[in-house]
Design a protein around this motif. Structure first.
Motif, PDB file in Angstrom:
ATOM      1  N   MET A   1     155.456  26.178 108.439  1.00 50.94           N
ATOM      2  CA  MET A   1     154.789  24.712 107.457  1.00 50.94           C
ATOM      3  C   MET A   1     156.011  23.941 107.009  1.00 50.94           C
ATOM      4  N   GLU A   2     155.132  23.056 107.892  1.00 45.91           N
ATOM      5  CA  GLU A   2     156.001  21.800 107.461  1.00 45.91           C
ATOM      6  C   GLU A   2     156.421  21.210 105.867  1.00 45.91           C
ATOM      7  N   THR A   3     157.496  20.595 105.211  1.00 46.19           N
ATOM      8  CA  THR A   3     157.335  19.649 103.832  1.00 46.19           C
ATOM      9  C   THR A   3     156.125  18.787 103.679  1.00 46.19           C
ATOM     10  N   PRO A   4     156.036  18.535 103.071  1.00 50.65           N
ATOM     11  CA  PRO A   4     155.028  16.882 103.106  1.00 50.65           C
ATOM     12  C   PRO A   4     155.644  16.529 102.198  1.00 50.65           C
ATOM     13  N   VAL A   5     155.660  14.248 102.489  1.00 48.45           N
ATOM     14  CA  VAL A   5     156.128  14.332 100.967  1.00 48.45           C
ATOM     15  C   VAL A   5     155.128  13.099 100.857  1.00 48.45           C
ATOM     16  N   ILE A   6     155.726  12.395 100.009  1.00 50.04           N
ATOM     17  CA  ILE A   6     155.157  11.393  99.731  1.00 50.04           C
ATOM     18  C   ILE A   6     155.863   9.710 100.070  1.00 50.04           C
ATOM     19  N   LEU A   7     155.190   8.914 100.893  1.00 48.77           N
ATOM     20  CA  LEU A   7     156.155   7.322 100.803  1.00 48.77           C
ATOM     21  C   LEU A   7     155.184   6.220 100.341  1.00 48.77           C
ATOM     22  N   LYS A   8     156.263   5.923  99.469  1.00 51.06           N
ATOM     23  CA  LYS A   8     156.010   4.741  98.463  1.00 51.06           C
ATOM     24  C   LYS A   8     156.650   3.531  98.610  1.00 51.06           C
ATOM     25  N   THR A   9     155.924   2.436  98.698  1.00 49.44           N
ATOM     26  CA  THR A   9     156.442   0.778  98.911  1.00 49.44           C
ATOM     27  C   THR A   9     156.176   0.066  97.980  1.00 49.44           C
ATOM     28  N   ASN A  10     156.399  -0.983  97.340  1.00 51.61           N
ATOM     29  CA  ASN A  10     156.258  -1.784  96.601  1.00 51.61           C
ATOM     30  C   ASN A  10     155.786  -3.127  97.149  1.00 51.61           C
ATOM     31  N   TYR A  11     154.642  -3.248  97.489  1.00 53.22           N
ATOM     32  CA  TYR A  11     153.869  -4.066  98.277  1.00 53.22           C
ATOM     33  C   TYR A  11     153.082  -5.502  97.229  1.00 53.22           C
ATOM     34  N   LYS A  12     153.846  -6.918  97.724  1.00 53.63           N
ATOM     35  CA  LYS A  12     153.439  -7.749  96.617  1.00 53.63           C
ATOM     36  C   LYS A  12     153.498  -7.284  95.017  1.00 53.63           C
ATOM     37  N   GLY A  13     153.942  -6.884  94.152  1.00 53.63           N
ATOM     38  CA  GLY A  13     154.033  -5.971  93.454  1.00 53.63           C
ATOM     39  C   GLY A  13     152.700  -4.956  92.902  1.00 53.63           C
ATOM     40  N   ASN A  14     152.707  -4.840  94.137  1.00 53.16           N
ATOM     41  CA  ASN A  14     151.540  -3.253  94.562  1.00 53.16           C
ATOM     42  C   ASN A  14     152.081  -2.367  94.947  1.00 53.16           C
ATOM     43  N   ILE A  15     152.135  -1.162  93.789  1.00 49.87           N
ATOM     44  CA  ILE A  15     152.647   0.295  94.901  1.00 49.87           C
ATOM     45  C   ILE A  15     151.217   0.856  95.615  1.00 49.87           C
ATOM     46  N   LYS A  16     152.300   1.013  97.351  1.00 48.11           N
ATOM     47  CA  LYS A  16     150.893   1.453  98.175  1.00 48.11           C
ATOM     48  C   LYS A  16     151.801   3.010  98.308  1.00 48.11           C
ATOM     49  N   GLU A  17     150.881   4.006  98.550  1.00 52.53           N
ATOM     50  CA  GLU A  17     151.787   5.178  98.924  1.00 52.53           C
ATOM     51  C   GLU A  17     150.431   6.385  99.938  1.00 52.53           C
ATOM     52  N   TYR A  18     150.906   7.303 100.869  1.00 61.45           N
ATOM     53  CA  TYR A  18     150.808   7.737 101.677  1.00 61.45           C
ATOM     54  C   TYR A  18     151.732   9.718 101.645  1.00 61.45           C
ATOM     55  N   PHE A  19     150.892  10.292 101.332  1.00 59.49           N
ATOM     56  CA  PHE A  19     151.070  11.724 101.614  1.00 59.49           C
ATOM     57  C   PHE A  19     151.348  12.285 102.990  1.00 59.49           C
ATOM     58  N   ALA A  20     152.523  12.760 103.697  1.00 58.93           N
ATOM     59  CA  ALA A  20     152.289  13.128 104.864  1.00 58.93           C
ATOM     60  C   ALA A  20     153.223  14.416 105.546  1.00 58.93           C
ATOM     61  N   ILE A  21     152.505  14.663 106.560  1.00 56.28           N
ATOM     62  CA  ILE A  21     153.017  15.996 107.140  1.00 56.28           C
ATOM     63  C   ILE A  21     154.237  15.100 107.813  1.00 56.28           C
ATOM     64  N   PRO A  22     154.998  16.033 108.030  1.00 58.21           N
ATOM     65  CA  PRO A  22     156.627  14.876 108.993  1.00 58.21           C
ATOM     66  C   PRO A  22     156.431  15.360 110.804  1.00 58.21           C
ATOM     67  N   ALA A  23     155.296  14.121 111.418  1.00 55.12           N
ATOM     68  CA  ALA A  23     155.179  14.878 111.920  1.00 55.12           C
ATOM     69  C   ALA A  23     154.640  13.935 113.135  1.00 55.12           C
ATOM     70  N   GLY A  24     154.954  13.403 114.062  1.00 57.21           N
ATOM     71  CA  GLY A  24     154.040  11.550 114.979  1.00 57.21           C
ATOM     72  C   GLY A  24     154.045  11.347 114.560  1.00 57.21           C
ATOM     73  N   LYS A  25     152.892   9.978 113.875  1.00 55.30           N
ATOM     74  CA  LYS A  25     152.839   8.345 113.810  1.00 55.30           C
ATOM     75  C   LYS A  25     151.915   8.425 112.667  1.00 55.30           C
ATOM     76  N   LEU A  26     153.082   7.251 111.529  1.00 53.66           N
ATOM     77  CA  LEU A  26     151.562   7.881 110.643  1.00 53.66           C
ATOM     78  C   LEU A  26     151.529   5.771 110.503  1.00 53.66           C
TER      79      LEU A  26
END
Ligand SMILES: C[S@@+](CC[C@H](N)C(=O)[O-])C[C@H]1O[C@@H](n2cnc3c(N)ncnc32)[C@H](O)[C@@H]1O
Length: 247
Positions: A1-26
C-alpha cells in the motif's frame, strides 16, 4: 500500500488541496500533476503541475481521512470523536473495542492514540472500504473483524479499556459489556435519536455503570469577514448524542 499525501496550494488567496495516492496522474484545475514524481520526494517538499502550479506535500492526518476517505455511511464527526477521547482519557496503553466499523473513521482516530483497536462490522461489503481506509492511514494496530457485535461480544475472551458503540442496537450489547471491560474502563455510545439514547440509558442503568452522562456537542465556527466577526450562519446542526459511562 502506498502512503497517501495531501497536496496543498494557495491559488489567488484560496487554499486548494487534494488527497492523492502516489501513482499515475492527478488532473486538477491548476494542471496535471505526475504523482509518480512523489516517490523521490518527502513531506514538506513541493511538486509542480504541468501548468507550473506548486503544491506542498503534506502527510495526511485523521481529519484528512474524515474529509477524503471513501465512505460506506455517515462517519462520526471529529467534534463527537474528540469528546469521546477527552472524556475517556484514551491513551497509548489502552485496548479498544469498537463497533460498527462503518468507514473506519472513528477506528482511525482511536488507532492513532490507543495500543490496539478491535473493530466489528456486520456488513461484509463495508469491510473492504474500511480495510482500505485503515491501510491508507498506515495503522497496523487496528484489527477489523466481521460479525454482529451483539453476538460476538458474548464469546470474547479479551478485555478492553474503552468500548465504543456506534450501532442502532447498542442497547442490546450493553448487558455484555461488564464481562469484557476492565474495572474503571469506559463505554461510549453514539445515538442520532433521543429514543435510542433513552434505550441506551435504560440498558446502562440495569448494568451497573457509574458516572453516566449523555451530551450533545454543538460546534460553532466563527466567520471573519470585512463586515464583521460572528458565528458562521452555515453550521453543522444536530449529529448525535454521546453517552459515556464508567464501569
Ligand atoms: C454509523 S456507522 C459507523 C460509523 C463509524 N463509527 C465511522 O466513524 O466510520 C454504523 C455501522 O455499524 C454497522 N453495524 C450496525 N449494527 C451492527 C452490529 N450489530 N454489529 C456490527 N456492526 C454493526 C453498520 O453496518 C454500519 O456500517
Amino acid at each position: 500500500m502506498e502512503t497517501p499525501v495531501i497536496l496543498k496550494t494557495n491559488y489567488k488567496g484560496n487554499i486548494k488541496e487534494y488527497f492523492a495516492i502516489p501513482a499515475g496522474k492527478l488532473h486538477t484545475d491548476l494542471g496535471v500533476i505526475n504523482l509518480d514524481e512523489l516517490h523521490a520526494k518527502s513531506f514538506g517538499d513541493t511538486i509542480r503541475s504541468h501548468l507550473g502550479a506548486e503544491f506542498v506535500i503534506q502527510k495526511p492526518k485523521a481529519p484528512d481521512f474524515f474529509k477524503y476517505a471513501k465512505r460506506t455511511g455517515a462517519p462520526m464527526m471529529p467534534k463527537d470523536i474528540g469528546i469521546i477521547i477527552s472524556n475517556t482519557g484514551l491513551c497509548s496503553s489502552d485496548h479498544v473495542l469498537d463497533a460498527g466499523t462503518g468507514s473506519g473513521i472513528l477506528a482511525i482516530y482511536l488507532g492513532g492514540i490507543a495500543k490496539k483497536v478491535v473493530t466489528y462490522e456486520i456488513r461484509e461489503e463495508f469491510m473492504e472500504v474500511a480495510r482500505r481506509n485503515i491501510a491508507l492511514a498506515g495503522l497496523t494496530n487496528i484489527e477489523l473483524r466481521h460479525g454482529d457485535i451483539a453476538v460476538e461480544i458474548q464469546g470474547l475472551d479479551e478485555k478492553f479499556d474503552l468500548i465504543t458503540l456506534d450501532t442502532m442496537d447498542a442497547s442490546k450489547v450493553i448487558p455484555h459489556v461488564p464481562r469484557v471491560i476492565y474495572p474503571g474502563g469506559y463505554l461510549a455510545t453514539y445515538s442520532p435519536f433521543f429514543e435510542q439514547a433513552k434505550e441506551i440509558r435504560g440498558a446502562i442503568d440495569k448494568t451497573g455503570f457509574t458516572e453516566v452522562t449523555t451530551i450533545e456537542i454543538i460546534e460553532r465556527e466563527i466567520s471573519f469577514t470585512d463586515r464583521g466577526t460572528r458565528p458562521s450562519t452555515s453550521r453543522v446542526g444536530h449529529t448525535g448524542f454521546i453517552t459515556i459511562a464508567r464501569y
